[in-house]
Design a protein around this motif. Structure first.
Motif, PDB file in Angstrom:
ATOM      1  N   GLU A  35       0.843  -1.195   0.000  1.00 23.36           N
ATOM      2  CA  GLU A  35       0.000   0.000   0.000  1.00 23.36           C
ATOM      3  C   GLU A  35       0.884   1.254   0.000  1.00 23.36           C
ATOM      4  O   GLU A  35       1.927   1.289   0.655  1.00 23.36           O
ATOM      5  CB  GLU A  35      -0.908   0.025   1.230  1.00 23.36           C
ATOM      6  CG  GLU A  35      -2.024  -0.999   1.221  1.00 23.36           C
ATOM      7  CD  GLU A  35      -3.138  -0.681   0.229  1.00 23.36           C
ATOM      8  OE1 GLU A  35      -3.057   0.351  -0.461  1.00 23.36           O
ATOM      9  OE2 GLU A  35      -4.084  -1.476   0.160  1.00 23.36           O
ATOM     10  N   ARG A  36       0.475   2.249  -0.722  1.00 23.33           N
ATOM     11  CA  ARG A  36       1.177   3.532  -0.755  1.00 23.33           C
ATOM     12  C   ARG A  36       0.730   4.389   0.440  1.00 23.33           C
ATOM     13  O   ARG A  36      -0.432   4.391   0.814  1.00 23.33           O
ATOM     14  CB  ARG A  36       0.838   4.233  -2.077  1.00 23.33           C
ATOM     15  CG  ARG A  36       1.495   5.562  -2.317  1.00 23.33           C
ATOM     16  CD  ARG A  36       1.134   6.062  -3.729  1.00 23.33           C
ATOM     17  NE  ARG A  36      -0.298   5.979  -3.986  1.00 23.33           N
ATOM     18  CZ  ARG A  36      -1.166   6.927  -3.648  1.00 23.33           C
ATOM     19  NH1 ARG A  36      -0.744   8.019  -3.033  1.00 23.33           N
ATOM     20  NH2 ARG A  36      -2.456   6.780  -3.916  1.00 23.33           N
ATOM     21  N   ASN A  37       1.685   5.106   1.051  1.00 26.17           N
ATOM     22  CA  ASN A  37       1.386   5.980   2.188  1.00 26.17           C
ATOM     23  C   ASN A  37       0.628   5.245   3.286  1.00 26.17           C
ATOM     24  O   ASN A  37      -0.422   5.702   3.767  1.00 26.17           O
ATOM     25  CB  ASN A  37       0.577   7.210   1.737  1.00 26.17           C
ATOM     26  CG  ASN A  37       1.381   8.141   0.860  1.00 26.17           C
ATOM     27  OD1 ASN A  37       2.600   8.219   0.981  1.00 26.17           O
ATOM     28  ND2 ASN A  37       0.705   8.848  -0.040  1.00 26.17           N
ATOM     29  N   PHE A  38       1.158   4.089   3.674  1.00 28.72           N
ATOM     30  CA  PHE A  38       0.506   3.336   4.750  1.00 28.72           C
ATOM     31  C   PHE A  38       0.868   3.972   6.088  1.00 28.72           C
ATOM     32  O   PHE A  38       2.043   4.227   6.385  1.00 28.72           O
ATOM     33  CB  PHE A  38       0.929   1.866   4.745  1.00 28.72           C
ATOM     34  CG  PHE A  38       0.070   1.017   5.627  1.00 28.72           C
ATOM     35  CD1 PHE A  38      -1.031   0.364   5.109  1.00 28.72           C
ATOM     36  CD2 PHE A  38       0.332   0.892   6.991  1.00 28.72           C
ATOM     37  CE1 PHE A  38      -1.861  -0.399   5.930  1.00 28.72           C
ATOM     38  CE2 PHE A  38      -0.486   0.145   7.812  1.00 28.72           C
ATOM     39  CZ  PHE A  38      -1.588  -0.507   7.278  1.00 28.72           C
ATOM     40  N   ILE A  39      -0.146   4.201   6.915  1.00 26.85           N
ATOM     41  CA  ILE A  39       0.035   4.849   8.214  1.00 26.85           C
ATOM     42  C   ILE A  39      -0.295   3.840   9.316  1.00 26.85           C
ATOM     43  O   ILE A  39      -1.443   3.424   9.457  1.00 26.85           O
ATOM     44  CB  ILE A  39      -0.881   6.083   8.370  1.00 26.85           C
ATOM     45  CG1 ILE A  39      -0.712   7.049   7.186  1.00 26.85           C
ATOM     46  CG2 ILE A  39      -0.607   6.768   9.709  1.00 26.85           C
ATOM     47  CD1 ILE A  39       0.659   7.644   7.043  1.00 26.85           C
ATOM     48  N   SER A  40       0.709   3.453  10.069  1.00 23.11           N
ATOM     49  CA  SER A  40       0.519   2.524  11.183  1.00 23.11           C
ATOM     50  C   SER A  40       0.573   3.297  12.487  1.00 23.11           C
ATOM     51  O   SER A  40       1.487   4.098  12.704  1.00 23.11           O
ATOM     52  CB  SER A  40       1.623   1.459  11.158  1.00 23.11           C
ATOM     53  OG  SER A  40       1.606   0.680  12.335  1.00 23.11           O
ATOM     54  N   ILE A  41      -0.403   3.061  13.369  1.00 21.87           N
ATOM     55  CA  ILE A  41      -0.480   3.777  14.648  1.00 21.87           C
ATOM     56  C   ILE A  41      -0.703   2.756  15.757  1.00 21.87           C
ATOM     57  O   ILE A  41      -1.731   2.079  15.784  1.00 21.87           O
ATOM     58  CB  ILE A  41      -1.618   4.809  14.649  1.00 21.87           C
ATOM     59  CG1 ILE A  41      -1.509   5.755  13.441  1.00 21.87           C
ATOM     60  CG2 ILE A  41      -1.606   5.608  15.950  1.00 21.87           C
ATOM     61  CD1 ILE A  41      -2.776   6.517  13.143  1.00 21.87           C
ATOM     62  N   ASN A  42       0.254   2.649  16.671  1.00 17.61           N
ATOM     63  CA  ASN A  42       0.150   1.679  17.755  1.00 17.61           C
ATOM     64  C   ASN A  42       0.658   2.280  19.056  1.00 17.61           C
ATOM     65  O   ASN A  42       1.527   3.163  19.050  1.00 17.61           O
ATOM     66  CB  ASN A  42       0.954   0.418  17.431  1.00 17.61           C
ATOM     67  CG  ASN A  42       0.302  -0.424  16.355  1.00 17.61           C
ATOM     68  OD1 ASN A  42      -0.706  -1.076  16.592  1.00 17.61           O
ATOM     69  ND2 ASN A  42       0.865  -0.393  15.153  1.00 17.61           N
ATOM     70  N   ALA A  43       0.136   1.783  20.160  1.00 17.60           N
ATOM     71  CA  ALA A  43       0.512   2.300  21.481  1.00 17.60           C
ATOM     72  C   ALA A  43       1.617   1.456  22.100  1.00 17.60           C
ATOM     73  O   ALA A  43       1.732   0.256  21.843  1.00 17.60           O
ATOM     74  CB  ALA A  43      -0.707   2.304  22.401  1.00 17.60           C
ATOM     75  N   THR A  44       2.421   2.113  22.927  1.00 23.77           N
ATOM     76  CA  THR A  44       3.443   1.399  23.680  1.00 23.77           C
ATOM     77  C   THR A  44       3.384   1.848  25.125  1.00 23.77           C
ATOM     78  O   THR A  44       2.646   2.780  25.480  1.00 23.77           O
ATOM     79  CB  THR A  44       4.845   1.624  23.076  1.00 23.77           C
ATOM     80  OG1 THR A  44       5.756   0.672  23.634  1.00 23.77           O
ATOM     81  CG2 THR A  44       5.343   3.035  23.347  1.00 23.77           C
ATOM     82  N   LEU A  45       4.173   1.189  25.979  1.00 23.49           N
ATOM     83  CA  LEU A  45       4.167   1.486  27.407  1.00 23.49           C
ATOM     84  C   LEU A  45       5.441   2.175  27.868  1.00 23.49           C
ATOM     85  O   LEU A  45       5.431   2.895  28.862  1.00 23.49           O
ATOM     86  CB  LEU A  45       3.968   0.180  28.204  1.00 23.49           C
ATOM     87  CG  LEU A  45       2.653  -0.544  27.930  1.00 23.49           C
ATOM     88  CD1 LEU A  45       2.681  -1.957  28.501  1.00 23.49           C
ATOM     89  CD2 LEU A  45       1.487   0.243  28.514  1.00 23.49           C
ATOM     90  N   SER A  46       6.535   1.954  27.136  1.00 24.16           N
ATOM     91  CA  SER A  46       7.805   2.540  27.529  1.00 24.16           C
ATOM     92  C   SER A  46       8.739   2.536  26.330  1.00 24.16           C
ATOM     93  O   SER A  46       8.719   1.604  25.518  1.00 24.16           O
ATOM     94  CB  SER A  46       8.421   1.734  28.684  1.00 24.16           C
ATOM     95  OG  SER A  46       9.623   2.308  29.133  1.00 24.16           O
ATOM     96  N   VAL A  47       9.569   3.588  26.207  1.00 27.37           N
ATOM     97  CA  VAL A  47      10.545   3.698  25.119  1.00 27.37           C
ATOM     98  C   VAL A  47      11.889   4.103  25.718  1.00 27.37           C
ATOM     99  O   VAL A  47      11.952   5.063  26.505  1.00 27.37           O
ATOM    100  CB  VAL A  47      10.118   4.736  24.060  1.00 27.37           C
ATOM    101  CG1 VAL A  47      11.143   4.802  22.923  1.00 27.37           C
ATOM    102  CG2 VAL A  47       8.744   4.410  23.502  1.00 27.37           C
ATOM    103  N   ASP A  48      12.970   3.394  25.340  1.00 24.20           N
ATOM    104  CA  ASP A  48      14.290   3.779  25.845  1.00 24.20           C
ATOM    105  C   ASP A  48      15.006   4.685  24.855  1.00 24.20           C
ATOM    106  O   ASP A  48      14.497   4.982  23.769  1.00 24.20           O
ATOM    107  CB  ASP A  48      15.127   2.546  26.215  1.00 24.20           C
ATOM    108  CG  ASP A  48      15.623   1.743  25.022  1.00 24.20           C
ATOM    109  OD1 ASP A  48      15.442   2.168  23.851  1.00 24.20           O
ATOM    110  OD2 ASP A  48      16.215   0.669  25.243  1.00 24.20           O
ATOM    111  N   PHE A  49      16.198   5.155  25.240  1.00 24.81           N
ATOM    112  CA  PHE A  49      16.918   6.128  24.423  1.00 24.81           C
ATOM    113  C   PHE A  49      17.254   5.608  23.022  1.00 24.81           C
ATOM    114  O   PHE A  49      17.459   6.403  22.102  1.00 24.81           O
ATOM    115  CB  PHE A  49      18.220   6.543  25.123  1.00 24.81           C
ATOM    116  CG  PHE A  49      18.040   7.475  26.288  1.00 24.81           C
ATOM    117  CD1 PHE A  49      16.878   8.224  26.446  1.00 24.81           C
ATOM    118  CD2 PHE A  49      19.051   7.606  27.241  1.00 24.81           C
ATOM    119  CE1 PHE A  49      16.717   9.083  27.518  1.00 24.81           C
ATOM    120  CE2 PHE A  49      18.903   8.469  28.319  1.00 24.81           C
ATOM    121  CZ  PHE A  49      17.739   9.205  28.464  1.00 24.81           C
ATOM    122  N   LEU A  50      17.340   4.306  22.855  1.00 21.61           N
ATOM    123  CA  LEU A  50      17.639   3.745  21.533  1.00 21.61           C
ATOM    124  C   LEU A  50      16.401   3.673  20.650  1.00 21.61           C
ATOM    125  O   LEU A  50      16.514   3.451  19.447  1.00 21.61           O
ATOM    126  CB  LEU A  50      18.247   2.350  21.678  1.00 21.61           C
ATOM    127  CG  LEU A  50      19.599   2.268  22.386  1.00 21.61           C
ATOM    128  CD1 LEU A  50      20.030   0.806  22.526  1.00 21.61           C
ATOM    129  CD2 LEU A  50      20.658   3.060  21.638  1.00 21.61           C
TER     130      LEU A  50
END
Length: 421
Positions: free
Chosen positions: A294-309
């Motif tokens: 698909e062209r210009n596919f937009i994925s949106i998902n939630a997370t709980l924590s993100v580290d510096f990497l």
């Protein structure tokens, strides 16, 4: 075409060691499962394979021992405490791969599913579910529970009366899941995403306060398509406003495609006999190679924590399992391969107790759902951190810039100590 049995008729098809496959959420045939539990004392080593159970049951609490046990592929509010108590097993898996894993773990499985009444041609519809279950059509035995509340849907989730070993009727209503109320924080996150979504994009998002806010923020867009694992009430709003019509999609043009639906009776009514909506097997819907076409596919998902990497821990909290992988990594990889595609990972900057969700390192035992090499954009109420193709130093600075202001100084000090900035 009359029912071949009442729910207890399923017991004729269950023997020692039988492996049962049950759809997720409202795809579960509740009266049939009641009948199985009522005769659990007669069972031997029967296992139920299922994602995201929404009905609390004695067997989930370990009340029948090894006679009847549950193997989960995604924990819910019902199965989460029972996994912690040791009564429920958990198989970590990308949603796109669950069918293949279930098939490899089971021999001659029996699929138990809720379904709509058969049509004039003798075809049942699996209604709100296609998920991993529909891929078993023609490859496994089926026992169906028909309810008038289950909408007849289109796509790849029909089977003929000659393809089932038995079926029964019940009057069990579907569980209605009302939309979560969005906060100002949710709406701020949604605004950052909506302004980056071009018209004519194809989108994927889930259920919850932030996805609901995103759907509302897209109401002035044009010619959007939907290719998503979960169909919710927010999709109905966009279709009825003419925002979603699928006319620019590369695949399944003019169709809104999902693999299961969860929402209110309004959603169920909208799905019923609606040819514009198609439910396809998850191994197709969540296949990163399909998504990437698909062209210009937009994925949106939630997370709980993100580290510096940029590692996103979306299935554990402080090292304890909360859910599982689901389809987040499937869609993140798919969006990465889409021409013009974007993958958004969303989260509030802090927990309810005020702790930063942007962290130097993930907590011991936390599980990476979306890895650093796949993550694209991380969004909090303070902005968008663009990570794709960025150095460790650039990532760290971008993530600190979208952390809560109260935590930025401490995060910067820790980043210096780690040699990241």
């Amino acid at each position: 075409m009359h029912p071949s049995s009442d729910p207890s008729g399923v017991l004729d098809h269950i023997g020692p060691g039988t492996q049962l496959i049950v759809p997720l959420a409202n795809g579960e045939p509740t009266a049939t499962m009641d009948a199985i539990e009522a005769h659990a004392g007669d069972l031997t080593d029967v296992r139920v394979h299922q994602m995201h159970a929404i009905h609390d049951r004695p067997y989930l609490r370990g009340e029948f021992g090894d006679r009847l046990k549950h193997i989960s592929y995604f924990l819910s509010h019902v199965t989460r405490p029972q996994f912690a108590n040791g009564h429920v097993g958990l198989v970590p898996a990308h949603f796109s791969e669950v069918y293949g894993i279930m098939r490899s773990r089971t021999e001659d499985p029996l699929v138990l599913a809720a379904a709509s009444p058969p049509d004039q041609h003798g075809y049942f519809s699996l209604g709100v579910s296609a998920d991993y279950t529909s891929s078993f059509i023609g490859r496994a035995r089926f026992f169906l529970e028909v309810t008038d509340d289950m909408p007849r849907t289109f796509g790849r989730n029909q089977l003929h009366v000659t393809q089932v070993v038995g079926w029964c009727r019940s009057d069990r209503p579907l569980v209605s899941v009302p939309p979560a109320t969005s906060s100002d924080i949710d709406r701020a996150i949604a605004g950052y995403i909506a302004e980056r979504v071009p018209d004519e994009s194809t989108i994927q998002t889930g259920i919850g306060a932030i996805p609901n806010a995103i759907m509302s923020a897209l109401q002035d867009h044009r010619d959007l398509g939907v290719h998503t694992e979960l169909l919710s009430d927010g999709v109905v709003d966009l279709i009825e406003r003419g925002v979603v019509n699928g006319v620019r999609k590369e695949l399944n043009r003019t169709k809104t495609v999902g693999t299961f639906a969860l929402g209110t009776d309004r959603l169920h009514d909208f799905l019923a006999d609606n040819p514009a909506i198609e439910l396809w097997p998850v191994r197709y819907v969540n296949n990163p190679a399909i998504i990437g076409r698909e062209r210009n596919f937009i994925s949106i998902n939630a997370t709980l924590s993100v580290d510096f990497l940029g590692q996103c821990a979306s299935e554990t909290i402080d090292g304890r399992y909360y859910s599982s992988s689901g389809g987040q990594n499937d869609f993140a990889r798919g969006a990465m391969n889409s021409p013009g595609g974007q993958g958004f990972v969303v989260l509030h900057s802090t927990t309810s107790s005020g702790q930063s969700r942007i962290v130097p390192r993930l907590a011991p035992g936390d599980v990476v759902t979306t890895p650093k090499n796949t993550v694209d954009k991380v969004v909090t109420e303070y902005g968008v951190a663009e990570l794709r193709g960025r150095s460790v130093r650039e990532r760290t600075r971008a993530l600190i810039s979208v952390a809560h202001p109260d935590h930025r100084s401490e995060l910067s000090e820790q980043a210096h100590r780690m040699g990241y900035i």
